[in-house]
Design an enzyme around this catalytic site. Structure first.
Site, short mmCIF file in Angstrom:
data_model
loop_
_atom_site.label_atom_id
_atom_site.label_comp_id
_atom_site.label_asym_id
_atom_site.label_seq_id
_atom_site.Cartn_x
_atom_site.Cartn_y
_atom_site.Cartn_z
N ARG A 232 -7.82 52.54 -6.54
CA ARG A 232 -8.25 53.16 -7.79
C ARG A 232 -7.09 53.17 -8.78
NH1 ARG A 232 -12.65 52.27 -6.94
NH2 ARG A 232 -14.42 53.65 -6.65
N GLU A 261 -9.73 52.03 -17.09
CA GLU A 261 -10.54 50.82 -17.21
C GLU A 261 -11.88 51.13 -17.90
OE1 GLU A 261 -10.41 50.09 -12.90
OE2 GLU A 261 -12.58 50.23 -12.88
N HIS A 279 -11.73 44.60 -11.96
CA HIS A 279 -12.40 45.39 -10.93
C HIS A 279 -13.53 44.59 -10.25
CE1 HIS A 279 -13.42 49.81 -9.68
NE2 HIS A 279 -13.75 48.95 -8.72
P1 NAP Z 1 -11.81 54.97 3.78
O1 NAP Z 1 -12.25 54.25 5.00
O2 NAP Z 1 -12.19 56.37 3.58
O3 NAP Z 1 -10.21 54.83 3.74
C1 NAP Z 1 -9.43 55.57 2.86
C2 NAP Z 1 -8.03 55.72 3.48
O4 NAP Z 1 -7.21 56.39 2.55
C3 NAP Z 1 -8.05 56.52 4.76
O5 NAP Z 1 -7.40 55.78 5.75
C4 NAP Z 1 -7.29 57.80 4.47
O6 NAP Z 1 -6.37 58.03 5.50
C5 NAP Z 1 -6.56 57.48 3.19
N1 NAP Z 1 -6.67 58.64 2.31
C6 NAP Z 1 -7.74 59.29 1.97
N2 NAP Z 1 -7.46 60.32 1.15
C7 NAP Z 1 -6.17 60.31 1.02
C8 NAP Z 1 -5.30 61.13 0.34
N3 NAP Z 1 -5.72 62.17 -0.38
N4 NAP Z 1 -4.02 60.85 0.43
C9 NAP Z 1 -3.60 59.82 1.14
N5 NAP Z 1 -4.41 59.00 1.82
C10 NAP Z 1 -5.68 59.25 1.76
O7 NAP Z 1 -12.28 54.19 2.47
P2 NAP Z 1 -12.48 52.62 2.26
O8 NAP Z 1 -13.87 52.25 2.54
O9 NAP Z 1 -11.38 51.89 2.98
O10 NAP Z 1 -12.24 52.54 0.66
C11 NAP Z 1 -11.00 52.92 0.14
C12 NAP Z 1 -11.02 52.96 -1.35
O11 NAP Z 1 -11.00 51.65 -1.90
C13 NAP Z 1 -12.24 53.61 -2.02
O12 NAP Z 1 -12.14 55.02 -2.04
C14 NAP Z 1 -12.24 53.01 -3.40
O13 NAP Z 1 -11.53 53.84 -4.28
C15 NAP Z 1 -11.50 51.70 -3.22
N6 NAP Z 1 -12.38 50.53 -3.44
C16 NAP Z 1 -12.11 49.68 -4.45
C17 NAP Z 1 -12.92 48.58 -4.64
C18 NAP Z 1 -12.66 47.59 -5.74
O14 NAP Z 1 -13.59 46.92 -6.17
N7 NAP Z 1 -11.45 47.44 -6.20
C19 NAP Z 1 -14.01 48.36 -3.82
C20 NAP Z 1 -14.25 49.25 -2.79
C21 NAP Z 1 -13.41 50.34 -2.61
P3 NAP Z 1 -6.00 59.54 5.89
O15 NAP Z 1 -7.30 60.26 6.10
O16 NAP Z 1 -5.18 59.40 7.12
O17 NAP Z 1 -5.24 60.08 4.74
C1 8YV Z 2 -17.58 48.94 -7.27
C2 8YV Z 2 -15.77 50.18 -5.97
O1 8YV Z 2 -17.12 48.05 -8.23
O2 8YV Z 2 -17.03 50.70 -4.06
C3 8YV Z 2 -16.13 51.05 -4.83
O3 8YV Z 2 -15.51 52.11 -4.68
O4 8YV Z 2 -14.84 50.43 -6.66
C4 8YV Z 2 -16.52 48.93 -6.23
O5 8YV Z 2 -17.09 48.40 -5.09
C5 8YV Z 2 -17.97 50.15 -7.99
O6 8YV Z 2 -18.17 51.24 -7.20
C6 8YV Z 2 -19.23 49.86 -8.78
O7 8YV Z 2 -19.41 50.72 -9.77
#
Ligand code: NAP
Ligand code: 8YV
Length: 316
Positions: A232, A261, A279
């Site tokens: 993020r 963004e 993104h």
């Molecule tokens: P997830 O399985 O919940 O993993 C999040 C990780 O972050 C966990 O290992 C957690 O470890 C750590 N975490 C959570 N809260 C934290 C905090 N306050 N401080 C430090 N570490 C923390 O989630 P995911 O499915 O991997 O997704 C992760 C993130 O990727 C989403 O939340 C989203 O923001 C982002 N994302 C971006 C895109 C994109 O298009 N760019 C797409 C999908 C997701 P601990 O519990 O050990 O802290």
């Molecule tokens: C999407 C994301 O672009 O899943 C997330 O957390 O950041 C992306 O997969 C977004 O959520 C769509 O609005």
């Protein structure tokens, strides 16, 4: 009996078709006066199909009979889960179905940034290959790098697996050390940055992680360092990032997400070793369709069985 669903912003057509077939859908974005529309129909809304709108008490008060917020995306920092719990409203998200897609994008972004592939392509497109000769050798290489992952969750682990295949050493930081994980754990983000030269941010947004990547962390990453953010935008202090890049405190960055963004600071765009993507981490048709299906499945399951398929962890 038909169930009334609110759609604050447009969603994928495939999602809209499925929701229209199962529910009475009210499209807030179609209204000339959204506030007047909410005042008129707010009472009968029982569910919200959400993509990226802010949800808090102020919003929930306008839909007092809402039972569920079904959010599109795995990250849900735009939803205040405390407010939803207080109002007894279920919140769901779309984990897992996007994990591999986002991890692929993260690796692509990392290689693009380190080997300047976007800039090299632009060099060719601008006619420089014939005019000026080969693209300059990149000062950085992926070879021998150590990848520090901030947020070793579903996507973080999928990135780690790919990074291992690329021969990178992997370390991580999160709120706690994870059982059964052999990658070295660092209790602070600064310690992680000091131990690696490539920092991959894949932690969630929200108050707890806001500006976690600050100047201290970037200084610890060092002059050979690359910051890659697929998590993020709010996690990175963008002003500090620009200053660190300008000063050579780190070498470059690859960014899929931004603090404000779709606005991206002009200064970032002008820096030579910054790769930017709009993104697109999960943005293939197949993956977005799967995410949309999960939104539909959550709403249907809630109203048919009283249970959600993928509630956010805060829902217990
Ligand atoms: P997830 O399985 O919940 O993993 C999040 C990780 O972050 C966990 O290992 C957690 O470890 C750590 N975490 C959570 N809260 C934290 C905090 N306050 N401080 C430090 N570490 C923390 O989630 P995911 O499915 O991997 O997704 C992760 C993130 O990727 C989403 O939340 C989203 O923001 C982002 N994302 C971006 C895109 C994109 O298009 N760019 C797409 C999908 C997701 P601990 O519990 O050990 O802290
Ligand atoms: C999407 C994301 O672009 O899943 C997330 O957390 O950041 C992306 O997969 C977004 O959520 C769509 O609005």
């Amino acid at each position: 009996m038909t169930v009334d669903i609110l759609m604050p912003r447009p969603m994928l057509l495939s999602v809209q078709e499925k929701l229209d077939a199962a529910f009475t859908v009210h499209r807030l974005y179609d209204a000339d006066d959204p506030e007047a529309m909410l005042a008129e129909i707010g009472d009968k809304i029982r569910g919200v199909a959400l993509s990226w709108s802010k949800i808090d008490t102020a919003f929930l008060e306008k839909v007092p009979n809402a039972e569920i917020i079904a959010s599109f995306g795995v990250g849900y920092d735009h939803v205040d889960t405390d407010d939803c719990l207080a109002a007894d409203v279920m919140v769901t998200h779309t984990p897992d179905v996007l994990t591999d897609e986002v991890a692929d994008t993260a690796i692509g972004l990392m290689i693009m940034a380190i080997r300047e592939l976007g800039q090299a392509e632009q060099w060719l497109r601008d006619g420089n290959w014939t005019g000026k000769g080969p693209y300059p050798l990149t000062p950085a290489t992926l070879r021998g790098r150590t990848l520090g992952i901030f947020g070793l969750g579903r996507i973080g682990k999928a990135i780690a697996k790919r990074a291992e295949a690329f021969g990178l050493e992997v370390h991580y930081h999160g709120r706690s050390r994870q059982d059964g994980i052999e990658y070295p754990y660092h209790a602070s983000l600064t310690d992680l940055a000091a131990a690696c030269d490539t920092l991959m941010v894949v932690a969630p947004g929200g108050a707890e992680t806001k500006h976690a990547v600050n100047r201290e962390v970037l200084d610890a990453l060092g002059p050979q360092g690359f910051l890659i953010n697929i998590g993020r935008g709010s996690v990175v202090d963008e002003t500090a990032l620009i200053a660190a890049l300008e000063a050579g405190a780190i070498m470059g960055a690859g960014l899929d997400v931004f603090e404000y963004e779709p606005e991206v600071p002009e200064k970032l765009l002008q820096l030579p070793r910054v790769t930017v993507l709009p993104h697109v981490g999960s943005a293939s048709q197949a993956t977005r369709d799967a995410m949309g299906q999960l939104v539909v499945d959550n709403l249907k399951s809630w109203f048919e069985t009283g249970k959600a398929v993928t509630p956010v962890p805060e829902m217990g």
